[in-house]
Design a protein around this motif. Structure first.
Motif, PDB file in Angstrom:
ATOM      1  N   GLN A 143       0.811  -1.227   0.000  1.00  6.89           N
ATOM      2  CA  GLN A 143       0.000   0.000   0.000  1.00  6.89           C
ATOM      3  C   GLN A 143       0.839   1.268   0.000  1.00  6.89           C
ATOM      4  O   GLN A 143       0.337   2.350  -0.277  1.00  6.89           O
ATOM      5  N   LYS A 144       2.102   1.193   0.391  1.00 10.33           N
ATOM      6  CA  LYS A 144       2.918   2.400   0.514  1.00 10.33           C
ATOM      7  C   LYS A 144       4.188   2.312  -0.327  1.00 10.33           C
ATOM      8  O   LYS A 144       5.300   2.355   0.207  1.00 10.33           O
ATOM      9  N   HIS A 195       2.974  13.654   4.758  1.00 10.99           N
ATOM     10  CA  HIS A 195       3.021  13.634   3.290  1.00 10.99           C
ATOM     11  C   HIS A 195       3.101  12.226   2.702  1.00 10.99           C
ATOM     12  O   HIS A 195       2.780  12.030   1.544  1.00 10.99           O
ATOM     13  N   PHE A 196       3.550  11.269   3.497  1.00  8.36           N
ATOM     14  CA  PHE A 196       3.570   9.878   3.022  1.00  8.36           C
ATOM     15  C   PHE A 196       2.277   9.146   3.368  1.00  8.36           C
ATOM     16  O   PHE A 196       2.131   7.971   3.061  1.00  8.36           O
ATOM     17  N   MET A 217      -1.024  10.359   2.904  1.00  5.93           N
ATOM     18  CA  MET A 217      -2.223  11.034   2.417  1.00  5.93           C
ATOM     19  C   MET A 217      -3.311  10.045   2.025  1.00  5.93           C
ATOM     20  O   MET A 217      -4.484  10.411   1.954  1.00  5.93           O
ATOM     21  N   GLY A 218      -2.938   8.789   1.807  1.00  2.32           N
ATOM     22  CA  GLY A 218      -3.951   7.775   1.547  1.00  2.32           C
ATOM     23  C   GLY A 218      -4.911   7.646   2.717  1.00  2.32           C
ATOM     24  O   GLY A 218      -6.130   7.500   2.539  1.00  2.32           O
ATOM     25  N   TYR A 257      -5.579  10.056   4.863  1.00  4.00           N
ATOM     26  CA  TYR A 257      -6.420  11.261   4.852  1.00  4.00           C
ATOM     27  C   TYR A 257      -7.537  11.133   3.831  1.00  4.00           C
ATOM     28  O   TYR A 257      -8.668  11.548   4.067  1.00  4.00           O
ATOM     29  N   GLN A 258      -7.177  10.562   2.669  1.00  6.84           N
ATOM     30  CA  GLN A 258      -8.185  10.382   1.638  1.00  6.84           C
ATOM     31  C   GLN A 258      -9.324   9.507   2.140  1.00  6.84           C
ATOM     32  O   GLN A 258     -10.494   9.825   1.946  1.00  6.84           O
ATOM     33  N   LEU A 304     -11.406  11.618   4.442  1.00 12.29           N
ATOM     34  CA  LEU A 304     -12.215  12.613   3.741  1.00 12.29           C
ATOM     35  C   LEU A 304     -13.349  11.959   2.957  1.00 12.29           C
ATOM     36  O   LEU A 304     -14.398  12.558   2.750  1.00 12.29           O
ATOM     37  N   ASP A 305     -13.128  10.711   2.524  1.00 10.23           N
ATOM     38  CA  ASP A 305     -14.172   9.993   1.792  1.00 10.23           C
ATOM     39  C   ASP A 305     -15.158   9.290   2.732  1.00 10.23           C
ATOM     40  O   ASP A 305     -16.012   8.535   2.271  1.00 10.23           O
TER      41      ASP A 305
END
Lengths: 452, 452
Positions: free
Chosen positions: A167-168, A415-416, A418-419, A421-422, A425-426
């Protein structure tokens, strides 16, 4: 003249010694035990894993340990790190609280982890190590050690938890950029990995399994040693540059903290910030360790002897633990996934000198987004746990009219991540509350050692 | 006492005014023209796009423009930024050159772009704008403007080049975290977007198309204005805080640059670093702008009037250009993809006062990895263009025994761009050399305006 936002230190004010809280507090730590014999470990038992100078640091009662010049040379690339008064956030919250954050995300790897990675790489090179192995989950530690090894000319092999490896990819690319070899764990390279794969070829891996593999590989080759990014005494000590700088910066700000808050996984960031305030302050602040509700080691674990890894090849230590086979739910996005915890922090929690709090991940990301919109920096999900409790206390103060001074650790940028955060937010992140039975079952899996 | 690595400035030394090179140099810029009438643009023509205070800054001959207090309050969150002597890299290269880098990656968005984004958001809010539109490619500018809008309470719509929108979900998540709306471009929301989609429903988009869409949307609504992240005079001016700080920091270091090197896309980072050294130094250094060989605007473009966007709705300006329909090859991973260039920088290049160099992407990433292993920071691919030429000059000095002082801009970190590093490490990046005919064809597509 505007009121100051930052409280910069000169390069000459980077601490020149690490602080060892163990010299000041009688913590009565139970001795670490050998994973097979359960006999207390001596320096010789650790020699296959760690270089002599780090074993000495692990055991020392010396109060301050000089930081070698070559390590200071590297620290100088990004240290001293900023202490920032979160004036914009204070206004946004309408609070009388004074909020300060100590920001470690300015390091090249984006987190506090290089503070110890650089030191560990230095001592290993000095003591003749050719290669270091380690494990990493989200990747903060692996990239920090890769960086340290690049600086001191060591080879570096990182066992990365399979699910993060997939995933990263960016974290993996960062480690490779620094020259490290990255291996998804569980892997067929080790007995521990093969055993897991035999049971479940699609295993997502865990930090405990990755530790087993890295330890096994280090023990098999005399030129190879192992590096751990948290938990151990010497690791926590290397991180005290954070708190030592923060104390000096708050002094410059003419302020004194009522609360010191750090996120808690294994304990390195938390201890790095908090230990100087615990051991060196005449008027000790309230100290709070914040962990995810999805991995509630300090708040719902047991204080007992347990293995440091899943396969039972790493030393057995007395700590708060959820059981060495614990794996947090997949839904958990916020890091801080280790089943155990630093013995020194565990002792302080058990004595009530450190308060532990667990927070749900939706509250964590809500706080993180609020912080980002006010202060600009997007916190690492780990760090956001501290942000969450700091904001809670500031809102509390807004209600009561209190004016506390709150210091919290912002251990890295996001910054690594943000997935995650996404997903937040979703609307895809859910909180997870363990039923009591699930915790009871997890902590039942302990080695047969008396915890008297 | 060790020799210094960093040269920190106090918060009180953040510049309090931007520097306008146009006041000191007679650049004789050709007037920008209306995209349909080709008549010189007046302030009124720009009023639909920009707020009055920024139009005034665009035209001004004033030498220094005071930075508003509210903008300084935000700058204080991360400024002054570090000037670092790259001592570890110098040793690694075995060079007598002194290498300094000015590092803008400590901003919350990870690049220099917030220097102007914050200022533009401030002036827009002051002048009554409710919402800003803009375009973004790799995402540096879009996330900076999203941040600026979050600070000053503006809505923000970012048209993101489709191929980046799909390949860089983390950048998108960053913008959304700051509260911006992110739209893949080309989109069906605008006439410009619909026209492109009608020709090619699977269009990967381009910066020029995204500009057309953002401009069109701003012109359609009185409360909405447009923000550009580079090229324009006022944007370049906002970035001069970089060079103003660097000059003061080099003074503290007791040094004076022989070379000042910046990467070049539209020109904002380059000008921000270089303009103070061009206009304010008694002994002017050699100034070098570095662009990708895959988008060789300054080195292989023509100096002529051209549209700022693909659809021809943005103003026509005299600049080095590859033609407004130019799209770099897909293989290009390093950013800096704009077909045109800042008129002020173009004038300096045409007069020989700024040297332009184009470099291939494999050399760029090789330099970036070398820099990362020595100094820790992983450069943004854009910034790595400057690193590449700085290392070239330092190696040259190692051969000749020269001891030049080299300053280069490290405009951002590469944590959002690790996919490009991965491609490089996997051997997947190729250099691309345009045949002369391809360039000739690209630049043949210019508006019918006399370039006398």
């Amino acid at each position: 003249m505007k009121e100051s936002t930052k409280f910069p230190l000169a390069e000459s004010e980077i601490p020149t010694a690490w602080y060892n809280l163990g010299a000041d507090l009688e913590l009565a730590l139970a001795p670490p035990l050998h994973p097979r014999t359960f006999e207390p470990l001596g320096p010789d038992d650790l020699a296959a894993l760690f270089p002599p100078s780090l074993i000495e640091q692990e055991m020392t009662r010396q109060r301050f340990i000089d930081i070698p010049g070559e390590v200071l040379d590297v620290y100088r690339l990004w240290r001293p790190t900023p202490l920032v008064r979160a004036r914009r956030l204070e206004r946004e919250l309408g609070t009388g609280a004074r909020l300060y954050y100590k920001y470690e995300g300015v390091s090249p790897a984006g987190s506090h982890k290089p503070n110890t990675a650089v030191a560990q790489a230095y001592y290993n090179r000095r003591d003749g190590t050719r290669r270091l192995t380690t494990e990493t989950g989200a990747g903060q530690w692996g990239s920090a050690l890769a960086l340290g090894c690049a600086f001191f000319g060591l080879e570096c092999t990182v066992y990365m938890v399979r699910v993060s490896y997939d995933q990263k990819p960016y974290r993996k690319a960062l480690m490779r950029t620094y020259g490290a070899q990255v291996v998804p764990s569980p892997s067929p390279r080790t007995a521990a990995g093969r055993e897991v794969l035999a049971r479940d070829a699609a295993s997502p891996g865990s930090l405990g399994i990755a530790i087993s593999e890295a330890v096994e590989e280090a023990m098999a080759d005399p030129g190879t040693r192992y590096a751990l990014g948290s938990v151990l005494n010497h690791v926590l000590m290397h991180q005290t540059v954070i708190g030592l700088e923060a104390r000096r910066q708050l002094e410059l700000a003419g302020d004194h903290p009522d609360f010191v808050i750090g996120c808690f996984g294994g304990g390195s960031n938390f201890a790095g910030l908090a230990f100087p305030f615990i051991g060196l302050e005449a008027r000790r602040p309230q100290i709070i360790a914040v962990e995810p509700a999805a991995c509630p080691t300090l708040t719902r674990g047991v204080y007992a002897y347990d293995y440091g890894d899943s396969a039972g090849v790493a030393p057995v230590v007395r700590m708060y633990t959820l059981g060495h086979r614990f794996i947090p739910p997949r839904i958990h996005a916020g890091g801080l996934r280790y089943h155990g915890s630093a013995p020194m922090v565990s002792a302080l929690v058990s004595r009530g000198e450190v308060l532990a709090r667990a927070v749900g991940q939706r509250a964590v990301f809500e706080a993180a987004v609020r912080f980002a919109k006010a202060e600009g920096i997007v916190p690492a999900p780990e760090s956001a746990h501290a942000v969450c409790v700091a904001i809670d206390l500031a809102c509390e103060a807004a209600k009561t009219g209190g004016e506390p001074c709150i210091l919290f650790g912002l251990s890295g940028h996001g910054h690594f991540d943000m997935g995650a955060y996404q997903s937040y937010l979703d609307g895809e992140l859910e909180d997870y509350a363990y039923p009591a039975e699930a915790i009871a079952q997890a902590v039942s899996c302990l080695p047969g050692v008396s915890n008297a």
